[in-house]
Design a protein around this motif. Structure first.
Motif, PDB file in Angstrom:
ATOM      1  N   LEU A  13      -6.031   1.051   5.422  1.00 28.52           N
ATOM      2  CA  LEU A  13      -6.167   0.706   4.006  1.00 28.52           C
ATOM      3  C   LEU A  13      -7.132  -0.470   3.789  1.00 28.52           C
ATOM      4  N   PHE A  14      -7.535  -1.097   4.890  1.00 28.59           N
ATOM      5  CA  PHE A  14      -8.357  -2.302   4.803  1.00 28.59           C
ATOM      6  C   PHE A  14      -9.768  -2.055   5.311  1.00 28.59           C
ATOM      7  N   SER A  15     -10.731  -2.764   4.724  1.00 26.80           N
ATOM      8  CA  SER A  15     -12.111  -2.713   5.205  1.00 26.80           C
ATOM      9  C   SER A  15     -12.219  -3.584   6.455  1.00 26.80           C
ATOM     10  N   ALA A  16     -13.378  -3.539   7.082  1.00 24.36           N
ATOM     11  CA  ALA A  16     -13.590  -4.307   8.312  1.00 24.36           C
ATOM     12  C   ALA A  16     -13.428  -5.808   8.083  1.00 24.36           C
ATOM     13  N   ASP A  17     -13.698  -6.281   6.860  1.00 23.69           N
ATOM     14  CA  ASP A  17     -13.576  -7.722   6.590  1.00 23.69           C
ATOM     15  C   ASP A  17     -12.176  -8.127   6.126  1.00 23.69           C
ATOM     16  N   GLY A  18     -11.221  -7.189   6.208  1.00 23.20           N
ATOM     17  CA  GLY A  18      -9.842  -7.527   5.898  1.00 23.20           C
ATOM     18  C   GLY A  18      -9.450  -7.382   4.431  1.00 23.20           C
ATOM     19  N   ARG A  19     -10.338  -6.840   3.622  1.00 22.93           N
ATOM     20  CA  ARG A  19     -10.039  -6.639   2.206  1.00 22.93           C
ATOM     21  C   ARG A  19      -9.399  -5.261   2.012  1.00 22.93           C
ATOM     22  N   LEU A  20      -8.441  -5.209   1.110  1.00 22.92           N
ATOM     23  CA  LEU A  20      -7.773  -3.961   0.778  1.00 22.92           C
ATOM     24  C   LEU A  20      -8.746  -3.077   0.009  1.00 22.92           C
ATOM     25  N   LEU A  21      -8.924  -1.837   0.467  1.00 17.44           N
ATOM     26  CA  LEU A  21      -9.866  -0.924  -0.183  1.00 17.44           C
ATOM     27  C   LEU A  21      -9.332  -0.468  -1.538  1.00 17.44           C
ATOM     28  N   ALA A  22      -8.042  -0.155  -1.599  1.00 16.27           N
ATOM     29  CA  ALA A  22      -7.401   0.282  -2.843  1.00 16.27           C
ATOM     30  C   ALA A  22      -5.899   0.144  -2.674  1.00 16.27           C
ATOM     31  N   ILE A  23      -5.202  -0.031  -3.780  1.00 16.06           N
ATOM     32  CA  ILE A  23      -3.740  -0.043  -3.747  1.00 16.06           C
ATOM     33  C   ILE A  23      -3.299   1.416  -3.742  1.00 16.06           C
ATOM     34  N   PRO A  24      -2.557   1.833  -2.718  1.00 15.50           N
ATOM     35  CA  PRO A  24      -2.179   3.250  -2.624  1.00 15.50           C
ATOM     36  C   PRO A  24      -1.366   3.713  -3.833  1.00 15.50           C
ATOM     37  N   ARG A  25      -1.614   4.942  -4.264  1.00 13.16           N
ATOM     38  CA  ARG A  25      -0.853   5.535  -5.369  1.00 13.16           C
ATOM     39  C   ARG A  25       0.464   6.123  -4.874  1.00 13.16           C
ATOM     40  N   ARG A  26       0.431   6.670  -3.658  1.00  8.33           N
ATOM     41  CA  ARG A  26       1.648   7.294  -3.118  1.00  8.33           C
ATOM     42  C   ARG A  26       2.684   6.225  -2.813  1.00  8.33           C
ATOM     43  N   PRO A  27       3.908   6.383  -3.324  1.00  5.95           N
ATOM     44  CA  PRO A  27       4.932   5.355  -3.129  1.00  5.95           C
ATOM     45  C   PRO A  27       5.171   4.972  -1.669  1.00  5.95           C
ATOM     46  N   ALA A  28       5.215   5.940  -0.768  1.00  6.34           N
ATOM     47  CA  ALA A  28       5.503   5.629   0.638  1.00  6.34           C
ATOM     48  C   ALA A  28       4.387   4.772   1.240  1.00  6.34           C
ATOM     49  N   ARG A  29       3.140   5.105   0.926  1.00  5.32           N
ATOM     50  CA  ARG A  29       2.009   4.321   1.441  1.00  5.32           C
ATOM     51  C   ARG A  29       2.006   2.915   0.830  1.00  5.32           C
ATOM     52  N   ARG A  30       2.321   2.838  -0.468  1.00  5.26           N
ATOM     53  CA  ARG A  30       2.349   1.541  -1.135  1.00  5.26           C
ATOM     54  C   ARG A  30       3.460   0.672  -0.555  1.00  5.26           C
ATOM     55  N   GLU A  31       4.629   1.282  -0.298  1.00  2.86           N
ATOM     56  CA  GLU A  31       5.747   0.532   0.302  1.00  2.86           C
ATOM     57  C   GLU A  31       5.343  -0.019   1.668  1.00  2.86           C
ATOM     58  N   ALA A  32       4.662   0.795   2.468  1.00  3.52           N
ATOM     59  CA  ALA A  32       4.224   0.332   3.794  1.00  3.52           C
ATOM     60  C   ALA A  32       3.245  -0.832   3.647  1.00  3.52           C
ATOM     61  N   LEU A  33       2.339  -0.732   2.681  1.00  6.70           N
ATOM     62  CA  LEU A  33       1.394  -1.816   2.436  1.00  6.70           C
ATOM     63  C   LEU A  33       2.131  -3.083   2.002  1.00  6.70           C
ATOM     64  N   HIS A  64      -4.614  -9.173  -7.919  1.00  6.69           N
ATOM     65  CA  HIS A  64      -3.454  -9.878  -7.382  1.00  6.69           C
ATOM     66  C   HIS A  64      -2.236  -9.716  -8.283  1.00  6.69           C
ATOM     67  N   ALA A  65      -2.438  -9.573  -9.593  1.00  6.05           N
ATOM     68  CA  ALA A  65      -1.304  -9.441 -10.517  1.00  6.05           C
ATOM     69  C   ALA A  65      -0.547  -8.135 -10.261  1.00  6.05           C
ATOM     70  N   ALA A  66      -1.275  -7.055 -10.017  1.00  2.98           N
ATOM     71  CA  ALA A  66      -0.615  -5.777  -9.730  1.00  2.98           C
ATOM     72  C   ALA A  66       0.149  -5.860  -8.413  1.00  2.98           C
ATOM     73  N   LEU A  67      -0.462  -6.445  -7.389  1.00  3.67           N
ATOM     74  CA  LEU A  67       0.220  -6.583  -6.103  1.00  3.67           C
ATOM     75  C   LEU A  67       1.476  -7.441  -6.242  1.00  3.67           C
ATOM     76  N   ARG A  68       1.366  -8.554  -6.985  1.00  6.20           N
ATOM     77  CA  ARG A  68       2.523  -9.429  -7.183  1.00  6.20           C
ATOM     78  C   ARG A  68       3.650  -8.663  -7.881  1.00  6.20           C
ATOM     79  N   ARG A  69       3.301  -7.908  -8.900  1.00  4.26           N
ATOM     80  CA  ARG A  69       4.299  -7.112  -9.629  1.00  4.26           C
ATOM     81  C   ARG A  69       4.964  -6.092  -8.694  1.00  4.26           C
ATOM     82  N   TYR A  70       4.165  -5.386  -7.907  1.00  5.55           N
ATOM     83  CA  TYR A  70       4.724  -4.416  -6.958  1.00  5.55           C
ATOM     84  C   TYR A  70       5.660  -5.090  -5.956  1.00  5.55           C
TER      85      TYR A  70
END
Length: 103
Positions: A13-33, A64-70
């Motif tokens: 889910l991360f680029s080579a520089d450690g940045r998240l490419l996208a917040i997963p839509r699938r609940p299981a993938r998002r939970e793992a993230l 960051h606001a979406a990630l914090r909310r999740y």
């Protein structure tokens, strides 16, 4: 052979520089993230102010606001009623968002 594919690691889910490419839509993938972010960004027993939570999350993704909310809705971080302080939950949520059974 299993009919279910093994879960992919969150590393993809991360680029080579450690940045998240996208917040997963699938609940299981998002939970793992979210579990991964909780483990790597937040310490047990420490209280974080909202700007500290945002600063940590900004290191991986601009939204960051979406990630914090999740993280709060998913039970990974707990927030005070006034929203000024956060802390890591002792027990990670059960898969699928179900509350763990009392022992």
């Amino acid at each position: 052979m299993s009919s279910h594919p093994s879960p992919r690691p969150v590393a993809d889910l991360f680029s080579a520089d450690g940045r998240l490419l996208a917040i997963p839509r699938r609940p299981a993938r998002r939970e793992a993230l979210l579990a991964h972010l909780t483990e790597t960004l937040f310490d047990f027993g420490r209280v974080y102010r909202e700007p500290e939570v945002d600063a940590a999350l900004k290191t991986v993704h601009d939204d960051h606001a979406a990630l914090r909310r999740y993280l709060v809705v998913g039970g990974f971080l707990a927030r005070t009623k006034d929203g000024s302080a956060y802390h890591r939950q002792q027990t990670p949520p059960a898969p699928g968002g179900a509350a763990p059974a009392a022992a």
